[in-house]
Design a protein around this motif. Sequence first.
Motif, PDB file in Angstrom:
ATOM      1  N   GLU A 144       0.831  -1.211   0.000  1.00 15.33           N
ATOM      2  CA  GLU A 144       0.000   0.000   0.000  1.00 15.33           C
ATOM      3  C   GLU A 144       0.863   1.259   0.000  1.00 15.33           C
ATOM      4  N   LEU A 145       0.369   2.271  -0.705  1.00 23.77           N
ATOM      5  CA  LEU A 145       0.975   3.604  -0.710  1.00 23.77           C
ATOM      6  C   LEU A 145      -0.030   4.580  -0.128  1.00 23.77           C
ATOM      7  N   TYR A 146       0.389   5.317   0.900  1.00 25.24           N
ATOM      8  CA  TYR A 146      -0.472   6.325   1.517  1.00 25.24           C
ATOM      9  C   TYR A 146       0.193   7.690   1.391  1.00 25.24           C
ATOM     10  N   ILE A 147      -0.581   8.680   0.951  1.00 26.12           N
ATOM     11  CA  ILE A 147      -0.136  10.067   0.938  1.00 26.12           C
ATOM     12  C   ILE A 147      -1.121  10.868   1.766  1.00 26.12           C
ATOM     13  N   ASP A 148      -0.613  11.547   2.782  1.00 24.64           N
ATOM     14  CA  ASP A 148      -1.462  12.303   3.699  1.00 24.64           C
ATOM     15  C   ASP A 148      -2.534  11.408   4.325  1.00 24.64           C
ATOM     16  N   GLY A 149      -2.158  10.154   4.601  1.00 29.56           N
ATOM     17  CA  GLY A 149      -3.057   9.214   5.255  1.00 29.56           C
ATOM     18  C   GLY A 149      -4.078   8.559   4.351  1.00 29.56           C
ATOM     19  N   LYS A 150      -4.067   8.875   3.051  1.00 25.66           N
ATOM     20  CA  LYS A 150      -5.064   8.319   2.127  1.00 25.66           C
ATOM     21  C   LYS A 150      -4.417   7.278   1.220  1.00 25.66           C
ATOM     22  N   LEU A 151      -5.089   6.142   1.053  1.00 26.38           N
ATOM     23  CA  LEU A 151      -4.598   5.072   0.191  1.00 26.38           C
ATOM     24  C   LEU A 151      -4.599   5.548  -1.255  1.00 26.38           C
ATOM     25  N   MET A 152      -3.452   5.415  -1.930  1.00 21.32           N
ATOM     26  CA  MET A 152      -3.292   5.978  -3.276  1.00 21.32           C
ATOM     27  C   MET A 152      -3.076   4.928  -4.369  1.00 21.32           C
ATOM     28  N   ASN A 153      -3.119   3.652  -4.023  1.00 22.23           N
ATOM     29  CA  ASN A 153      -2.809   2.615  -5.013  1.00 22.23           C
ATOM     30  C   ASN A 153      -3.564   2.772  -6.325  1.00 22.23           C
ATOM     31  N   ASP A 154      -4.863   3.053  -6.245  1.00 23.46           N
ATOM     32  CA  ASP A 154      -5.693   3.105  -7.448  1.00 23.46           C
ATOM     33  C   ASP A 154      -6.069   4.528  -7.853  1.00 23.46           C
ATOM     34  N   VAL A 155      -5.394   5.523  -7.264  1.00 25.24           N
ATOM     35  CA  VAL A 155      -5.669   6.917  -7.603  1.00 25.24           C
ATOM     36  C   VAL A 155      -4.836   7.312  -8.821  1.00 25.24           C
ATOM     37  N   ALA A 156      -5.454   7.979  -9.792  1.00 21.85           N
ATOM     38  CA  ALA A 156      -4.747   8.396 -11.007  1.00 21.85           C
ATOM     39  C   ALA A 156      -3.628   9.378 -10.663  1.00 21.85           C
ATOM     40  N   PRO A 157      -2.521   9.369 -11.431  1.00 18.69           N
ATOM     41  CA  PRO A 157      -1.390  10.269 -11.146  1.00 18.69           C
ATOM     42  C   PRO A 157      -1.803  11.729 -11.004  1.00 18.69           C
ATOM     43  N   LYS A 158      -2.711  12.204 -11.848  1.00 16.63           N
ATOM     44  CA  LYS A 158      -3.113  13.615 -11.822  1.00 16.63           C
ATOM     45  C   LYS A 158      -3.864  13.987 -10.554  1.00 16.63           C
ATOM     46  N   ASP A 159      -4.390  12.975  -9.854  1.00 13.55           N
ATOM     47  CA  ASP A 159      -5.169  13.242  -8.642  1.00 13.55           C
ATOM     48  C   ASP A 159      -4.387  12.992  -7.347  1.00 13.55           C
ATOM     49  N   ARG A 160      -3.093  12.730  -7.466  1.00 14.14           N
ATOM     50  CA  ARG A 160      -2.292  12.429  -6.268  1.00 14.14           C
ATOM     51  C   ARG A 160      -1.670  13.673  -5.645  1.00 14.14           C
ATOM     52  N   ASP A 161      -1.785  14.813  -6.313  1.00 11.85           N
ATOM     53  CA  ASP A 161      -1.228  16.081  -5.838  1.00 11.85           C
ATOM     54  C   ASP A 161       0.283  15.960  -5.607  1.00 11.85           C
ATOM     55  N   ILE A 162       0.958  15.414  -6.619  1.00  7.04           N
ATOM     56  CA  ILE A 162       2.408  15.325  -6.594  1.00  7.04           C
ATOM     57  C   ILE A 162       2.947  15.966  -7.868  1.00  7.04           C
ATOM     58  N   ALA A 163       4.229  16.276  -7.870  1.00  2.00           N
ATOM     59  CA  ALA A 163       4.900  16.772  -9.076  1.00  2.00           C
ATOM     60  C   ALA A 163       6.216  16.030  -9.216  1.00  2.00           C
ATOM     61  N   MET A 164       6.658  15.862 -10.461  1.00  2.00           N
ATOM     62  CA  MET A 164       7.871  15.087 -10.698  1.00  2.00           C
ATOM     63  C   MET A 164       8.809  15.844 -11.619  1.00  2.00           C
ATOM     64  N   VAL A 165      10.096  15.853 -11.262  1.00  3.70           N
ATOM     65  CA  VAL A 165      11.131  16.448 -12.095  1.00  3.70           C
ATOM     66  C   VAL A 165      11.966  15.305 -12.670  1.00  3.70           C
ATOM     67  N   PHE A 166      12.026  15.251 -14.001  1.00  3.43           N
ATOM     68  CA  PHE A 166      12.693  14.142 -14.670  1.00  3.43           C
ATOM     69  C   PHE A 166      14.155  14.456 -14.970  1.00  3.43           C
ATOM     70  N   GLN A 167      14.889  13.396 -15.289  1.00  2.00           N
ATOM     71  CA  GLN A 167      16.306  13.510 -15.610  1.00  2.00           C
ATOM     72  C   GLN A 167      16.539  14.339 -16.874  1.00  2.00           C
ATOM     73  N   ASN A 168      15.640  14.210 -17.848  1.00  2.00           N
ATOM     74  CA  ASN A 168      15.855  14.872 -19.158  1.00  2.00           C
ATOM     75  C   ASN A 168      15.069  16.177 -19.299  1.00  2.00           C
ATOM     76  N   TYR A 169      14.628  16.746 -18.175  1.00  8.09           N
ATOM     77  CA  TYR A 169      13.944  18.049 -18.102  1.00  8.09           C
ATOM     78  C   TYR A 169      12.512  17.998 -18.647  1.00  8.09           C
ATOM     79  N   ALA A 170      12.292  17.372 -19.828  1.00 10.22           N
ATOM     80  CA  ALA A 170      10.950  17.219 -20.413  1.00 10.22           C
ATOM     81  C   ALA A 170      10.235  18.556 -20.581  1.00 10.22           C
ATOM     82  N   LEU A 171      10.951  19.556 -21.093  1.00  7.80           N
ATOM     83  CA  LEU A 171      10.339  20.857 -21.370  1.00  7.80           C
ATOM     84  C   LEU A 171       9.754  20.870 -22.779  1.00  7.80           C
TER      85      LEU A 171
END
Length: 399
Positions: A89-116
């Motif tokens: 299980e993955l929990y963010i802010d106490g909420k189970l996130m396993n089946d939550v879509a990436p856009k709804d997880r309230d996270i941001a990601m910085v990639f190795q290749n910048y992706a601009l």
Amino acid sequence: MAGLSLVNVKKIYPASNDQKKAKKAKKQEAASDEKKAQLQVTSEGVVAVQDFNLEVSDKEFIVLVGPSGCGKSTTLRMIAGLEEISAGELYIDGKLMNDVAPKDRDIAMVFQNYALYPHMTVRENMAFPLKLRKVPKDEINQKVEQAAQILDITQYLDRKPKALSGGQRQRVAIGRAIVREPKVLLMDEPLSNLDAKLRNQMRAEIIKLRHRIDTTFIYVTHDQTEAMTLGDRIVIMKDGFIQQIGTPQEVFDHPANLFVAGFIGTPQMNFFDAELVKQDGRYAVVLDGMTVVLSDEKQERLAAHGVAAQHVTLGVRPQHISLQGDSTMVKARMDVFEMMGSEIHLHATMNGRDMVIIVPTMDISGDYADAFTIGKEVDFTFSGSACHVFGSDGKNLEF
């Protein structure tokens, strides 16, 4: 902002039919069993991450570090939702996130290749995630300007990515992530494409950034220098398993096993075949006739675990070896030396094992080239507090 929990997380990549056939054909071979252990191949497929447990506090900076293929980026992608979690299980802010879509997880990601986006200006790149969320234009401008000021890229807002250096592009990628004010900011080897000088500068910028924004950071790198300088805590991984979790100082001073001891620290720790003995009720190590009594702290730990006298792998860091001592010393043969400015790295061989000794240049009188001649024997010693003793299973006997 938010804390984060990973509980017994596992990632399995299903084996293809060809892989299954190959595995079945080699099942009778002893070599196949050895490969299976190394690659963690099961009937379900290839296990990339196994039994991963981690509690991340709100606003903590966690670094996942390890060699290529150890599962650190896969773990980050599972947190982001870019990889499905096979078990756990993955929990963010106490909420189970396993089946939550990436856009709804309230996270941001910085990639190795910048992706601009190459056709957009810096301002447009940074504003893009806010536009997707239909944030009012005035608010978008305010957040972009604020992020640009924090990252010192205000003067580049009207340029396109091709007109920027690698370090500037990386700042833009970070800016695009932080304008969203995410609960968790994920960074996947963001500095690996930069040259050494720029990496040092960007490390300092990231340290400043984490004090300016209230966000939980999870950072992936294979560079232990980045891990040691950036992380509040370090998660050291190998073959999909966590080897040790601790502060940079903890994993440096008290490595849990041979892998951690050799991975953390530059140059890496020296290893010798030695004997752990008890003399007058106190533990000591014997190396090539030299006996070194361990420190009181190590005595207590070994005694608490009831450690018996045995053959051990002795670890001593290069900076903890001395060429001067009042007690018995042991000999090594000089192979080569490297002049590093404030110190010299002596590469030597002792009983067939390579080793490194770090000598501060201020401790050398006269010409260092005369003091260290290739092929010459050097005497060295170390204190009991510098010793790390590892059992036949590779684990630190103190813990």
